[in-house]
Design an enzyme around this catalytic site. Structure first.
Site, PDB file in Angstrom:
ATOM      1  N   TYR A   5      -3.112  30.066   2.376  1.00 20.36           N
ATOM      2  CA  TYR A   5      -2.423  29.487   3.529  1.00 20.36           C
ATOM      3  C   TYR A   5      -3.253  29.584   4.799  1.00 20.36           C
ATOM      4  O   TYR A   5      -3.201  28.703   5.661  1.00 20.36           O
ATOM      5  CB  TYR A   5      -1.040  30.127   3.715  1.00 20.36           C
ATOM      6  CG  TYR A   5      -0.005  29.451   2.853  1.00 20.36           C
ATOM      7  CD1 TYR A   5       0.566  28.241   3.251  1.00 20.36           C
ATOM      8  CD2 TYR A   5       0.359  29.977   1.625  1.00 20.36           C
ATOM      9  CE1 TYR A   5       1.493  27.593   2.448  1.00 20.36           C
ATOM     10  CE2 TYR A   5       1.287  29.338   0.817  1.00 20.36           C
ATOM     11  CZ  TYR A   5       1.853  28.130   1.236  1.00 20.36           C
ATOM     12  OH  TYR A   5       2.758  27.483   0.442  1.00 20.36           O
ATOM     13  N   ARG A  52      -5.662  26.767   4.736  1.00 22.34           N
ATOM     14  CA  ARG A  52      -4.956  25.519   5.053  1.00 22.34           C
ATOM     15  C   ARG A  52      -4.577  25.469   6.533  1.00 22.34           C
ATOM     16  O   ARG A  52      -4.589  24.407   7.160  1.00 22.34           O
ATOM     17  CB  ARG A  52      -3.719  25.384   4.164  1.00 22.34           C
ATOM     18  CG  ARG A  52      -4.080  25.113   2.699  1.00 22.34           C
ATOM     19  CD  ARG A  52      -2.853  24.997   1.841  1.00 22.34           C
ATOM     20  NE  ARG A  52      -1.904  24.031   2.384  1.00 22.34           N
ATOM     21  CZ  ARG A  52      -0.592  24.056   2.150  1.00 22.34           C
ATOM     22  NH1 ARG A  52      -0.073  25.004   1.391  1.00 22.34           N
ATOM     23  NH2 ARG A  52       0.193  23.161   2.680  1.00 22.34           N
ATOM     24  N   VAL A  92       3.717  20.523   7.026  1.00 21.04           N
ATOM     25  CA  VAL A  92       3.736  21.785   7.773  1.00 21.04           C
ATOM     26  C   VAL A  92       2.536  21.858   8.729  1.00 21.04           C
ATOM     27  O   VAL A  92       2.253  22.925   9.275  1.00 21.04           O
ATOM     28  CB  VAL A  92       3.727  22.980   6.791  1.00 21.04           C
ATOM     29  CG1 VAL A  92       5.010  23.013   5.968  1.00 21.04           C
ATOM     30  CG2 VAL A  92       2.509  22.955   5.853  1.00 21.04           C
ATOM     31  N   HIS A 128      10.228  21.722   5.981  1.00 23.63           N
ATOM     32  CA  HIS A 128       9.608  22.806   5.208  1.00 23.63           C
ATOM     33  C   HIS A 128       8.866  23.805   6.093  1.00 23.63           C
ATOM     34  O   HIS A 128       7.997  24.530   5.604  1.00 23.63           O
ATOM     35  CB  HIS A 128       8.673  22.217   4.135  1.00 23.63           C
ATOM     36  CG  HIS A 128       9.409  21.451   3.068  1.00 23.63           C
ATOM     37  ND1 HIS A 128       8.795  20.607   2.166  1.00 23.63           N
ATOM     38  CD2 HIS A 128      10.741  21.417   2.755  1.00 23.63           C
ATOM     39  CE1 HIS A 128       9.705  20.089   1.353  1.00 23.63           C
ATOM     40  NE2 HIS A 128      10.884  20.543   1.701  1.00 23.63           N
ATOM     41  N   GLY A 174       4.590   8.299   2.302  1.00 22.10           N
ATOM     42  CA  GLY A 174       3.587   9.248   1.825  1.00 22.10           C
ATOM     43  C   GLY A 174       4.150  10.487   1.172  1.00 22.10           C
ATOM     44  O   GLY A 174       3.564  11.562   1.286  1.00 22.10           O
ATOM     45  N   ASN A 193       3.661   3.717   0.558  1.00 19.26           N
ATOM     46  CA  ASN A 193       2.953   4.660  -0.308  1.00 19.26           C
ATOM     47  C   ASN A 193       1.832   3.906  -1.010  1.00 19.26           C
ATOM     48  O   ASN A 193       1.926   2.692  -1.215  1.00 19.26           O
ATOM     49  CB  ASN A 193       3.924   5.259  -1.349  1.00 19.26           C
ATOM     50  CG  ASN A 193       3.437   6.591  -1.909  1.00 19.26           C
ATOM     51  OD1 ASN A 193       2.319   6.704  -2.413  1.00 19.26           O
ATOM     52  ND2 ASN A 193       4.284   7.607  -1.816  1.00 19.26           N
TER      53      ASN A 193
END
Ligand code: BJW
Length: 248
Positions: A66, A69, A106, A122, A190, A216
């Site tokens: 994380y 990211r 996120v 989220h 997406g 998409n």
């Protein structure tokens, strides 16, 4: 193109626009999707890492994934899809319409592109919390020196995101439910539309009478009235331009 014109016409007359976004929107900012070609990270399936069980088993591993990211999100720039969605919001609100952007992402790129009515379904990768007390902290935009980092109340720091098996925040769920009461155009952009409860929103919007549209690069299980196939960073600016004229 016919469908683009039909959707642009629906956008122009809509009084309440709701957009649901997923990782595909940030793909063109260089951030990998979950179920895309990116595959494993050091042999680990991202779907297994995004769980409380993985964190309990190996907090250092999950913290490192994380944190990498987080750094990638900090370094990324919003792309033309993020910018077009912010532009769409400005047009709708300027015409006294209602707008909500429900994002599963996120990375905060929507906010950095100028979107204001964002609901983070989220959570956020840029905020972390003590896994025992839940107290939130916003780390400096530099990599952690160790993994996991101790939290302020004796637990480990974990990202303030929603993992599989965890509940979405009541505030986020309430905001999404409220948006469905006034939405007459629902765009789903997406996302693979397989993770619930977010994936259920498009069906609920349709049941409430909204026109539904998917943007998409690939087909998904979502049942929609219109599909605009292609990268979000290409399709959305075209849609906003077709509806309102040039994207600023
Ligand atoms: C492009 C593109 C380009 C590429 N342009 N497009 C009902 C039925 C069955 C199961 C459940 C259910 N209700 C709940 C569950 C359990 C579970 C679930 O849904 N499981 C399914 C997988 C079956 N849900 C939960 O556990 C949720 N909690 C919950 O419901 O609590 C109550 C409960 C608890 C226990 C039991 C039952 C109920 C929580 C879900 C949390 C999801 N968390 C994650 C991680 C967040 C943190 C992190 O970032 O690491 O959220 S998982 C991951 O998936 C992440 C994403 O937000 C989410 C969705 O992924 P997304 O965004 O759609 O990405 P991809 O990669 O899947 O798709 C990308 C798409 O983009 C593709 O379609 C591409 O084609 C496209 N694309 N480039 C346009 N340029």
């Amino acid at each position: 193109m016919d469908d683009l014109e039909a959707v642009a016409a629906a956008v122009r007359v809509a009084r309440g626009v709701v957009v649901l976004t997923g990782a595909g929107v940030s793909a063109e900012s260089g951030l990998p999707t979950f179920r895309g070609d990116g595959g494993l990270w050091r042999g680990h399936d991202p779907m297994r890492l995004a769980t409380p069980e993985a964190f309990d088993l190996d907090p250092a591993l999950v913290s490192e994934w994380y944190d990498l990211r987080r750094m990638a999100a900090e370094a990324a720039e919003p792309n033309a899809a993020h910018v077009a969605m912010a532009e769409l919001e400005r047009h709708v609100v300027a015409a006294d319409g209602r707008f909500a952007l429900l994002t599963q992402n996120v990375d905060r790129l929507h906010q950095r592109a100028g979107s204001e009515r964002v609901v983070e379904l989220h959570g956020s990768l840029l905020v972390w919390r003590d896994h025992r007390s839940g107290r939130r902290v916003t780390p400096e935009p530099t990599p952690f020196q160790t993994h996991p980092l101790p939290g302020p109340d004796g637990g480990w720091l974990r990202p303030d995101v929603v993992w599989f098996g965890e509940y979405l925040s009541e505030a986020a769920l309430a905001a999404a439910a409220s948006a469905l009461t006034w939405c007459d155009l629902f765009l789903v952009v997406g996302t693979s539309a397989v993770v619930y409860p977010a994936a259920g929103l498009v069906g609920r919007a349709a049941a409430a009478g909204a026109v539904t549209v998917e943007v998409n690069v690939a087909a998904t299980p979502a049942h929609v009235d219109h599909r605009l196939a292609g990268p979000a960073a290409v399709v959305l600016p075209r849609l906003v331009e077709a509806a309102f004229g040039n994207v600023a």
